[in-house]
Design an enzyme around this catalytic site. Structure first.
Site, mmCIF file in Angstrom:
data_model
loop_
_atom_site.group_PDB
_atom_site.id
_atom_site.type_symbol
_atom_site.label_atom_id
_atom_site.label_comp_id
_atom_site.label_asym_id
_atom_site.label_seq_id
_atom_site.Cartn_x
_atom_site.Cartn_y
_atom_site.Cartn_z
ATOM 1 N N TYR A 170 5.126 -2.565 1.718
ATOM 2 C CA TYR A 170 5.625 -2.297 0.370
ATOM 3 C C TYR A 170 7.068 -2.756 0.283
ATOM 4 O O TYR A 170 7.859 -2.552 1.215
ATOM 5 C CB TYR A 170 5.555 -0.801 0.033
ATOM 6 C CG TYR A 170 6.254 -0.474 -1.273
ATOM 7 C CD1 TYR A 170 5.574 -0.555 -2.482
ATOM 8 C CD2 TYR A 170 7.610 -0.143 -1.303
ATOM 9 C CE1 TYR A 170 6.220 -0.291 -3.684
ATOM 10 C CE2 TYR A 170 8.261 0.118 -2.488
ATOM 11 C CZ TYR A 170 7.567 0.034 -3.688
ATOM 12 O OH TYR A 170 8.224 0.269 -4.877
ATOM 13 N N GLU A 179 9.216 -5.289 -7.699
ATOM 14 C CA GLU A 179 8.316 -4.624 -6.771
ATOM 15 C C GLU A 179 7.241 -5.592 -6.291
ATOM 16 O O GLU A 179 6.681 -6.352 -7.094
ATOM 17 C CB GLU A 179 7.658 -3.415 -7.442
ATOM 18 C CG GLU A 179 6.767 -2.606 -6.508
ATOM 19 C CD GLU A 179 6.154 -1.404 -7.197
ATOM 20 O OE1 GLU A 179 6.479 -0.263 -6.800
ATOM 21 O OE2 GLU A 179 5.360 -1.607 -8.142
#
Length: 395
Positions: free
Chosen positions: A117, A205
């Protein structure tokens, strides 16, 4: 301003951030041709909406269909696309109403050795960007933060310098990378952080960020939000705006020069000043009501601005009452009331209206309201106004 994944990846590619090969599709034939053009045995068909959780999301009309699917042939790609295109996708971020899928993105399949992530946001306490990474790629970062906070690592960086190479290597080692992957991470992380700075992003992101079988980092997903206040510096980003993904009332308000955010309540708010608007909503909630919007008409509340503000508020079917809270500083209260009364006649009210005024020429303004003969409830102060507008809904 939010953009779609395929648009974010186009910008990533231009910035030197590695992404898979992909082709945007606006029709079923486009999907078939895209699979053939990519020329691989595997491809991924991805719904393009401004929301996360697409891989776990389902379609209202096709509950068994996911928003992101792996396909092994052009026919399979076409079949899945037929269940996705034009239908409503519901994810954890869209709410029950979901969002209609009008565009698909067909991307080559890659060998995945690891999923990570990556997120970059502005940390308000330190007044600088922070790079956030985790070994738990593919999962919602909120879930990781709640259940496994020790798996999240952070690195703050200077906007003037960007993420320095030693910082990138520090993150790579913390994530357990070795050899070639560390060198790939150094290049990848410094470039994606520079992308964040150069484009005045408020959020970037990548979930998941993958490590391929060859040890290279590749952005398998991309979610980017830009700071609206800085868009004047980035005219190249204007074509990426998708108005169909935005709340129509907010778009209309923006075009009229108003600051408006739609909420879930039933009391419309028209206020001049952002801080005053926040206080107004707080007091409405304190006294048992629910605000239907944030709306700041600014310091120069003209007739046209107030009229458009009323139209936007009353267009919301949930609005059952309206509270106008004005502090006359730069703009005098009597001038504001003149605009308010004119707007009242133009729009036509069908719900209770409570008005609280304070500031320059307030007495004259109150006299104008009293003499107008209109069905307007006046309040002496903000607490009184909040009680009265909530009271209109409680009988």
């Amino acid at each position: 301003m939010k953009i779609h994944e395929y648009q974010a990846k186009q910008l990533f590619r231009e910035a030197g951030v590695p992404v898979p090969r992909g082709i945007v599709a606006h029709s079923l034939d486009d999907v078939t041709q895209a699979f053939q053009q990519l020329g691989g045995a595997l491809a991924v068909v991805k719904s393009q909406i401004h929301a996360g959780g697409r891989g776990k999301g389902t379609f209202k009309e096709q509950p068994e269909q996911r928003g992101v699917v792996l396909v092994k042939s052009a026919d399979e790609a076409h079949e899945n696309a037929g269940r996705m295109m034009g239908n409503t996708l519901v994810t954890i971020q869209t709410g029950e109403e979901g969002k209609q899928v009008n565009t698909l993105f067909v991307e080559e399949g890659l060998e995945i050795a690891r999923e990570l992530y990556l997120g970059i946001v502005i940390d308000r306490e330190s007044s600088c960007p922070v790079l956030i990474m985790s070994t738990e790629g593919g999962m919602e970062i909120e879930e990781v933060a709640e259940h496994s906070p020790e798996k999240i690592i952070r690195e703050y960086f200077d906007v003037a310098l960007g993420l320095l190479p030693y910082q990138a290597r520090k993150m790579a080692f913390a994530l357990g990378m070795e050899g070639k992957t560390v060198r790939s991470a150094e290049k990848f992380l410094t470039k994606v952080c520079q992308f964040f700075i150069d484009n005045d992003c408020s959020m970037t992101e990548i979930n998941p960020l993958i490590v391929t079988g060859d040890g290279e980092l590749v952005a398998l997903d991309a979610k980017v939000t830009f700071d609206d206040n800085a868009l004047f510096r980035h005219k190249n980003l204007e074509p990426f705006r998708d108005l169909s993904e935005e709340e129509p009332a907010e778009v209309k308000a923006q075009d009229a020069g108003l600051s408006y955010v739609k909420l879930d309540g039933n009391i419309g708010c028209l206020v001049n000043g952002a801080g005053l608007a926040m206080s107004t909503m707080d007091l409405i909630k304190l006294h048992g009501g629910e605000p239907a919007n944030f709306l700041d008409v600014g310091g120069g509340a003209t007739v046209d601005a107030v009229t458009e503000a009323f139209r936007i508020i009353l267009a919301d079917e949930n609005v059952k009452a309206v509270l106008v809270n004005i502090f006359g500083g730069i703009m005098k209260c009597d001038v504001i009331v003149e605009a308010l009364l004119t707007a009242y006649d133009k729009v036509g009210f069908h719900v209770p209206l409570v008005v609280r005024l304070e500031g320059t020429n307030v007495e004259k303004a109150r006299e104008m309201l009293a003499a107008s003969g209109k069905d307007i409830i006046t309040a002496e102060n903000l607490t009184d106004a909040a009680k009265k507008v909530v009271g209109t809904l409680q009988g």
